[in-house]
Design a protein around this motif. Sequence first.
Motif, PDB file in Angstrom:
ATOM      1  N   MET A   1       0.851  -1.159   0.000  1.00  0.00           N
ATOM      2  CA  MET A   1       0.000   0.000   0.000  1.00  0.00           C
ATOM      3  C   MET A   1       0.896   1.220   0.000  1.00  0.00           C
ATOM      4  O   MET A   1       1.912   1.265   0.669  1.00  0.00           O
ATOM      5  N   LEU A   2       0.505   2.227  -0.752  1.00  0.00           N
ATOM      6  CA  LEU A   2       1.246   3.477  -0.851  1.00  0.00           C
ATOM      7  C   LEU A   2       0.259   4.624  -0.658  1.00  0.00           C
ATOM      8  O   LEU A   2      -0.808   4.633  -1.254  1.00  0.00           O
ATOM      9  N   THR A   3       0.617   5.549   0.203  1.00  0.00           N
ATOM     10  CA  THR A   3      -0.191   6.761   0.353  1.00  0.00           C
ATOM     11  C   THR A   3       0.724   7.966   0.295  1.00  0.00           C
ATOM     12  O   THR A   3       1.831   7.942   0.819  1.00  0.00           O
ATOM     13  N   GLU A   4       0.269   8.986  -0.361  1.00  0.00           N
ATOM     14  CA  GLU A   4       0.973  10.257  -0.430  1.00  0.00           C
ATOM     15  C   GLU A   4      -0.065  11.365  -0.345  1.00  0.00           C
ATOM     16  O   GLU A   4      -1.174  11.218  -0.821  1.00  0.00           O
ATOM     17  N   ALA A   5       0.327  12.470   0.276  1.00  0.00           N
ATOM     18  CA  ALA A   5      -0.594  13.595   0.377  1.00  0.00           C
ATOM     19  C   ALA A   5       0.178  14.899   0.343  1.00  0.00           C
ATOM     20  O   ALA A   5       1.319  14.979   0.806  1.00  0.00           O
ATOM     21  N   ARG A   6      -0.436  15.916  -0.221  1.00  0.00           N
ATOM     22  CA  ARG A   6       0.067  17.291  -0.132  1.00  0.00           C
ATOM     23  C   ARG A   6      -0.989  18.049   0.655  1.00  0.00           C
ATOM     24  O   ARG A   6      -2.120  18.204   0.202  1.00  0.00           O
ATOM     25  N   ILE A   7      -0.596  18.483   1.844  1.00  0.00           N
ATOM     26  CA  ILE A   7      -1.546  19.091   2.764  1.00  0.00           C
ATOM     27  C   ILE A   7      -1.113  20.507   3.111  1.00  0.00           C
ATOM     28  O   ILE A   7       0.022  20.742   3.496  1.00  0.00           O
ATOM     29  N   ASP A   8      -2.029  21.443   2.952  1.00  0.00           N
ATOM     30  CA  ASP A   8      -1.818  22.810   3.417  1.00  0.00           C
ATOM     31  C   ASP A   8      -2.365  22.909   4.829  1.00  0.00           C
ATOM     32  O   ASP A   8      -2.982  21.977   5.335  1.00  0.00           O
ATOM     33  N   ALA A   9      -2.175  24.030   5.459  1.00  0.00           N
ATOM     34  CA  ALA A   9      -2.622  24.202   6.841  1.00  0.00           C
ATOM     35  C   ALA A   9      -4.128  23.996   6.986  1.00  0.00           C
ATOM     36  O   ALA A   9      -4.596  23.516   8.014  1.00  0.00           O
ATOM     37  N   ASP A  10      -4.883  24.332   5.946  1.00  0.00           N
ATOM     38  CA  ASP A  10      -6.341  24.304   6.073  1.00  0.00           C
ATOM     39  C   ASP A  10      -7.042  23.182   5.314  1.00  0.00           C
ATOM     40  O   ASP A  10      -8.236  22.962   5.486  1.00  0.00           O
ATOM     41  N   GLN A  11      -6.315  22.455   4.438  1.00  0.00           N
ATOM     42  CA  GLN A  11      -6.991  21.401   3.679  1.00  0.00           C
ATOM     43  C   GLN A  11      -6.007  20.470   2.992  1.00  0.00           C
ATOM     44  O   GLN A  11      -4.849  20.798   2.818  1.00  0.00           O
ATOM     45  N   ILE A  12      -6.527  19.314   2.601  1.00  0.00           N
ATOM     46  CA  ILE A  12      -5.751  18.372   1.807  1.00  0.00           C
ATOM     47  C   ILE A  12      -5.820  18.835   0.359  1.00  0.00           C
ATOM     48  O   ILE A  12      -6.900  18.997  -0.196  1.00  0.00           O
ATOM     49  N   ARG A  13      -4.656  19.061  -0.249  1.00  0.00           N
ATOM     50  CA  ARG A  13      -4.617  19.504  -1.654  1.00  0.00           C
ATOM     51  C   ARG A  13      -4.642  18.319  -2.615  1.00  0.00           C
ATOM     52  O   ARG A  13      -5.314  18.350  -3.634  1.00  0.00           O
ATOM     53  N   GLU A  14      -3.873  17.304  -2.322  1.00  0.00           N
ATOM     54  CA  GLU A  14      -3.821  16.117  -3.168  1.00  0.00           C
ATOM     55  C   GLU A  14      -3.675  14.894  -2.282  1.00  0.00           C
ATOM     56  O   GLU A  14      -3.002  14.937  -1.259  1.00  0.00           O
ATOM     57  N   LEU A  15      -4.302  13.807  -2.687  1.00  0.00           N
ATOM     58  CA  LEU A  15      -4.192  12.563  -1.955  1.00  0.00           C
ATOM     59  C   LEU A  15      -4.055  11.433  -2.960  1.00  0.00           C
ATOM     60  O   LEU A  15      -4.868  11.314  -3.876  1.00  0.00           O
TER      61      LEU A  15
ATOM     62  N   PHE B   1      -3.558   7.270  -3.235  1.00  0.00           N
ATOM     63  CA  PHE B   1      -3.647   6.014  -2.510  1.00  0.00           C
ATOM     64  C   PHE B   1      -3.452   4.894  -3.514  1.00  0.00           C
ATOM     65  O   PHE B   1      -4.194   4.801  -4.492  1.00  0.00           O
ATOM     66  N   GLY B   2      -2.441   4.075  -3.305  1.00  0.00           N
ATOM     67  CA  GLY B   2      -2.180   2.955  -4.203  1.00  0.00           C
ATOM     68  C   GLY B   2      -2.232   1.642  -3.444  1.00  0.00           C
ATOM     69  O   GLY B   2      -1.776   1.558  -2.305  1.00  0.00           O
ATOM     70  N   LEU B   3      -2.800   0.626  -4.062  1.00  0.00           N
ATOM     71  CA  LEU B   3      -2.936  -0.661  -3.413  1.00  0.00           C
ATOM     72  C   LEU B   3      -2.679  -1.751  -4.440  1.00  0.00           C
ATOM     73  O   LEU B   3      -3.283  -1.749  -5.514  1.00  0.00           O
ATOM     74  N   GLY B   4      -1.796  -2.651  -4.124  1.00  0.00           N
ATOM     75  CA  GLY B   4      -1.510  -3.766  -5.021  1.00  0.00           C
ATOM     76  C   GLY B   4      -2.081  -5.053  -4.458  1.00  0.00           C
ATOM     77  O   GLY B   4      -1.771  -5.427  -3.335  1.00  0.00           O
ATOM     78  N   LEU B   5      -2.938  -5.705  -5.215  1.00  0.00           N
ATOM     79  CA  LEU B   5      -3.545  -6.964  -4.782  1.00  0.00           C
ATOM     80  C   LEU B   5      -3.382  -8.021  -5.870  1.00  0.00           C
ATOM     81  O   LEU B   5      -3.493  -7.719  -7.057  1.00  0.00           O
ATOM     82  N   ASN B   6      -3.137  -9.230  -5.457  1.00  0.00           N
ATOM     83  CA  ASN B   6      -3.123 -10.363  -6.379  1.00  0.00           C
ATOM     84  C   ASN B   6      -4.532 -10.940  -6.380  1.00  0.00           C
ATOM     85  O   ASN B   6      -4.945 -11.556  -5.402  1.00  0.00           O
ATOM     86  N   LEU B   7      -5.257 -10.727  -7.466  1.00  0.00           N
ATOM     87  CA  LEU B   7      -6.636 -11.189  -7.503  1.00  0.00           C
ATOM     88  C   LEU B   7      -6.758 -12.637  -7.963  1.00  0.00           C
ATOM     89  O   LEU B   7      -7.168 -13.498  -7.202  1.00  0.00           O
TER      90      LEU B   7
END
Length: 94
Positions: free
Chosen positions: A1-15, A17-23
């Motif tokens: 699982m990978l998560t990245e975020a760009r957060i300013d003081a007042d809000q989340i600008r970018e989020l 979320f990556g998930l790798g599953l073997n189906l």
Amino acid sequence: MLTEARIDADQIRELVFGLGLNLNGHLPRELAATATTVAEAAGQPVDFNRFTAALIGRILTAYSDFVGGRYRGKFDELWPRYDCLAGRPVTVTQ
């Protein structure tokens, strides 16, 4: 699982979320002892589109609950149980 975020003081600008599953695939022999597929766990092949839609729906619901504060108590209770880095040194390299 990978998560990245760009957060300013007042809000989340970018989020991100990556998930790798073997189906449904077959795993290499060297991974068979430590990994599995969702199909193996379910005992039947998995419909990729239905699985993906259900997973996205649950992630969005959980995110909404978390942002709305409806998840905070449960999150605070479960975090220490699943925090595999608690008490371990972490190195950050830039």
